[in-house]
Enzyme design. Structure first.
Site, PDB file in Angstrom:
ATOM      1  N   GLY A 193       0.820  -1.205   0.000  1.00 34.66           N
ATOM      2  CA  GLY A 193       0.000   0.000   0.000  1.00 34.66           C
ATOM      3  C   GLY A 193       0.858   1.261   0.000  1.00 34.66           C
ATOM      4  O   GLY A 193       0.522   2.250  -0.652  1.00 34.66           O
TER       5      GLY A 193
ATOM      6  N   ASN B 191      -7.389   3.917   9.431  1.00 28.29           N
ATOM      7  CA  ASN B 191      -6.842   2.669   9.961  1.00 28.29           C
ATOM      8  C   ASN B 191      -6.904   2.573  11.475  1.00 28.29           C
ATOM      9  O   ASN B 191      -6.868   1.477  12.027  1.00 28.29           O
ATOM     10  CB  ASN B 191      -5.391   2.484   9.491  1.00 28.29           C
ATOM     11  CG  ASN B 191      -4.563   3.728   9.659  1.00 28.29           C
ATOM     12  OD1 ASN B 191      -4.898   4.790   9.126  1.00 28.29           O
ATOM     13  ND2 ASN B 191      -3.503   3.626  10.426  1.00 28.29           N
TER      14      ASN B 191
ATOM     15  N   GLN C 211      -7.558   0.119   4.011  1.00 26.37           N
ATOM     16  CA  GLN C 211      -8.399  -0.499   5.040  1.00 26.37           C
ATOM     17  C   GLN C 211      -9.808  -0.787   4.533  1.00 26.37           C
ATOM     18  O   GLN C 211     -10.556  -1.526   5.169  1.00 26.37           O
ATOM     19  CB  GLN C 211      -8.493   0.413   6.276  1.00 26.37           C
ATOM     20  CG  GLN C 211      -7.179   0.614   7.006  1.00 26.37           C
ATOM     21  CD  GLN C 211      -6.719  -0.632   7.770  1.00 26.37           C
ATOM     22  OE1 GLN C 211      -7.505  -1.514   8.088  1.00 26.37           O
ATOM     23  NE2 GLN C 211      -5.423  -0.715   8.047  1.00 26.37           N
TER      24      GLN C 211
ATOM     25  N   SER D 169      -3.807  -2.911  -0.484  1.00 24.57           N
ATOM     26  CA  SER D 169      -2.721  -3.760   0.004  1.00 24.57           C
ATOM     27  C   SER D 169      -3.261  -5.140   0.373  1.00 24.57           C
ATOM     28  O   SER D 169      -4.324  -5.238   1.001  1.00 24.57           O
ATOM     29  CB  SER D 169      -2.099  -3.099   1.241  1.00 24.57           C
ATOM     30  OG  SER D 169      -1.083  -3.905   1.769  1.00 24.57           O
ATOM     31  N   GLY D 170      -2.516  -6.190   0.003  1.00 23.32           N
ATOM     32  CA  GLY D 170      -3.008  -7.547   0.225  1.00 23.32           C
ATOM     33  C   GLY D 170      -3.112  -7.977   1.674  1.00 23.32           C
ATOM     34  O   GLY D 170      -4.056  -8.669   2.058  1.00 23.32           O
ATOM     35  N   HIS D 171      -2.144  -7.543   2.501  1.00 18.87           N
ATOM     36  CA  HIS D 171      -2.072  -8.160   3.831  1.00 18.87           C
ATOM     37  C   HIS D 171      -3.152  -7.707   4.799  1.00 18.87           C
ATOM     38  O   HIS D 171      -3.226  -8.192   5.928  1.00 18.87           O
ATOM     39  CB  HIS D 171      -0.667  -8.012   4.438  1.00 18.87           C
ATOM     40  CG  HIS D 171      -0.294  -6.640   4.896  1.00 18.87           C
ATOM     41  ND1 HIS D 171      -0.181  -6.315   6.218  1.00 18.87           N
ATOM     42  CD2 HIS D 171       0.009  -5.521   4.217  1.00 18.87           C
ATOM     43  CE1 HIS D 171       0.198  -5.058   6.332  1.00 18.87           C
ATOM     44  NE2 HIS D 171       0.320  -4.542   5.125  1.00 18.87           N
TER      45      HIS D 171
ATOM     46  N   THR E 169      10.279  -7.784 -12.207  1.00 20.46           N
ATOM     47  CA  THR E 169       9.564  -9.023 -12.492  1.00 20.46           C
ATOM     48  C   THR E 169       8.408  -9.182 -11.509  1.00 20.46           C
ATOM     49  O   THR E 169       8.581  -9.011 -10.302  1.00 20.46           O
ATOM     50  CB  THR E 169      10.532 -10.224 -12.393  1.00 20.46           C
ATOM     51  OG1 THR E 169      11.592  -9.976 -13.319  1.00 20.46           O
ATOM     52  CG2 THR E 169       9.846 -11.531 -12.739  1.00 20.46           C
TER      53      THR E 169
ATOM     54  N   CYS F  89       2.535   1.031  12.845  1.00 23.41           N
ATOM     55  CA  CYS F  89       3.789   1.732  12.586  1.00 23.41           C
ATOM     56  C   CYS F  89       4.114   2.705  13.703  1.00 23.41           C
ATOM     57  O   CYS F  89       5.268   2.996  13.961  1.00 23.41           O
ATOM     58  CB  CYS F  89       3.703   2.506  11.281  1.00 23.41           C
ATOM     59  SG  CYS F  89       2.457   1.891  10.193  1.00 23.41           S
TER      60      CYS F  89
HETATM   61  N1  PLP Z   1      -2.606   3.058   4.279  1.00 26.42           N
HETATM   62  C1  PLP Z   1      -3.340   2.623   5.306  1.00 26.42           C
HETATM   63  C2  PLP Z   1      -4.651   3.281   5.604  1.00 26.42           C
HETATM   64  C3  PLP Z   1      -2.887   1.562   6.091  1.00 26.42           C
HETATM   65  O1  PLP Z   1      -3.621   1.141   7.126  1.00 26.42           O
HETATM   66  C4  PLP Z   1      -1.636   0.978   5.784  1.00 26.42           C
HETATM   67  C5  PLP Z   1      -1.089  -0.092   6.647  1.00 26.42           C
HETATM   68  O2  PLP Z   1      -1.315  -0.119   7.827  1.00 26.42           O
HETATM   69  C6  PLP Z   1      -0.922   1.459   4.680  1.00 26.42           C
HETATM   70  C7  PLP Z   1      -1.438   2.502   3.955  1.00 26.42           C
HETATM   71  C8  PLP Z   1       0.383   0.861   4.281  1.00 26.42           C
HETATM   72  O3  PLP Z   1       0.177  -0.393   3.673  1.00 26.42           O
HETATM   73  P1  PLP Z   1       1.400  -1.410   3.526  1.00 26.42           P
HETATM   74  O4  PLP Z   1       1.676  -1.944   4.874  1.00 26.42           O
HETATM   75  O5  PLP Z   1       0.906  -2.441   2.559  1.00 26.42           O
HETATM   76  O6  PLP Z   1       2.528  -0.622   2.960  1.00 26.42           O
END
Ligand code: PLP
Length: 399
Positions: free
Chosen positions: A72, A153, A181, A201-203, A239, A326
């Site tokens: 993301g 988030n 999110q 974002s996948g995770h 790749t 983070c």
């Molecule tokens: N944006 C939001 C709102 C998020 O919650 C996050 C991850 O917590 C990100 C961006 C960043 O995503 P990634 O961890 O895939 O870089």
């Protein structure tokens, strides 16, 4: 041994069995490079394009508008820096965003300010929602880009994205949304909602870490972020991470096709949790009660220190967060909680419970049973709680 409850799905999620199984053939069987011309490469290319079509369908986009990225954060950087650099050539240098974006957006905007762009950080108010009329009032003749997150988030509030999209369209301004999110939790149609660029974002949706995507509306003027080979239609060299891209597509297909039933299931758990936790004295829910992600409950407890709360919950087998993944680990209170107007003393006592597909009502019952004695214990040890109890200080205005 106590029960284990993972309640930090906004930080990351477990890869589902279905996702993992869809990925495995691409490590040892279909391991060809999608750019290779022989059969193994062509097979990989087909899987890549199928994944792109799946992701596009989930967003109401065309497959040629989807670019795979590593996360993301990369998608946010590409969209925002790419649009900013392209708009500068047309003499525009003003960006509008909000004060409570993820750092992937805030720090990207900060980097652009250091390059000479000007950035307006809109307030989000007590309910954690941006007011479209304030956004429109912030537009100047130099505004070339608006970037507003789809759902926050930390406090889970869902923003009025279709209204903001309509404003941007009316003013001829590019609109990016960080939907990391929201994807899979909120029905998104980029065309109907006038979204020009969208990061995911996948995770966060039971796919692996290290894969994401950016939707770039066809024809949107955005410069490339990564130089290299001809991958991703010459826009993002490198790749392709095929197995993870396939995993992302599997997760998105599942999330988007089951959104109604998952929303019902998750919000029933969330609502029970909110109802029970708010019975504790001097406890608040952060963010709007209804315009919030189905799996998000964010609280503040007066006289409680968030980091201690997390450690004590951890000892009881509960994984939760007191801000974004983070920023936890630093002692600064969350910029999101400060942005909705909370003082440091209140913001420090925060707890975010974020639910995912693998949570159950028994998890909620366990949290409801475990939390009150921990809050009581922490308050009994807290000089701030003493001051609150004796009336020396008061934060009741926030509760
Ligand atoms: N944006 C939001 C709102 C998020 O919650 C996050 C991850 O917590 C990100 C961006 C960043 O995503 P990634 O961890 O895939 O870089």
């Amino acid at each position: 041994m106590s029960r284990k409850v993972y309640a930090d799905n906004a930080a990351t999620t477990a890869v589902s069995k279905e996702v993992l199984e869809s990925m495995l053939p691409f490590y040892q069987e279909v391991y060809g490079n999608p750019s290779s011309l022989y059969a193994l490469g062509r097979e990989a290319r087909t899987a890549l394009e199928e994944a792109r079509a799946t992701v596009a369908k989930c967003l109401g986009a065309n497959p040629n508008e989807i670019y795979f990225t590593s996360c993301g954060t990369e998608s946010d950087n590409w969209a925002i820096k790419g649009a900013a650099h392209a708009m500068k050539k047309k003499g525009k240098d003003h960006i509008i965003t909000t004060a409570f974006e993820h750092h992937a957006v805030l720090h990207t905007c900060g980097a652009l300010e250091r390059e000479g762009f000007s950035v307006t950080y809109l307030p989000v108010h007590e309910n954690g929602i941006v007011r479209p009329e304030e956004l429109e009032a912030a537009i100047t003749e130099n505004t070339g880009l608006v970037t507003v997150m789809y759902a926050n988030n930390e406090i889970g509030t869902i923003q009025p994205i279709p209204e903001i999209g309509a404003i941007c369209k009316r003013h001829g301004i590019l609109f990016h949304t960080d939907a990391v999110q929201a994807v899979g939790n909120v029905a998104i149609d980029v065309k109907e909602q006038n979204i020009d660029m969208l990061s995911l974002s996948g995770h966060k949706l039971h796919a692996p870490k290290g894969v994401g995507a950016l939707y770039l509306r066809a024809g949107v003027p955005v410069s490339n972020f990564m130089d290299g080979g001809a991958q991703e239609r010459n826009r993002r060299g490198g790749t392709e991470n095929l197995a993870q891209i396939v995993g992302l597509a599997t997760a998105m297909e599942r999330a988007c096709s089951t959104i109604a039933e998952r929303t019902e299931r998750l919000s029933a758990m969330r609502d029970k949790l909110i109802q029970e936790v708010l019975k504790l004295e001097r406890t608040r829910l952060n963010g709007d009660r209804t315009h919030r992600l189905p799996g998000n409950a964010s609280f503040c407890f007066q006289g409680v220190e968030g980091e201690s709360l997390l450690l004590m919950l951890d000892l009881k087998g509960i994984s939760a967060s007191s801000g974004s993944a983070c920023t936890s680990g630093s002692l600064d209170p969350s910029h999101v909680l400060l942005a909705i107007g909370l003082p440091h003393e209140v913001a420090h006592g925060s707890l975010r419970i974020s639910l995912g597909d693998f949570n159950t009502m028994e998890d909620i019952d366990y949290i409801i049973e475990t939390l009150p004695p921990i809050i009581e214990r922490l308050r009994n040890m807290s000089p701030l709680w003493d001051a609150i109890e004796s009336g020396k200080v008061s934060y009741d205005a926030y509760f």
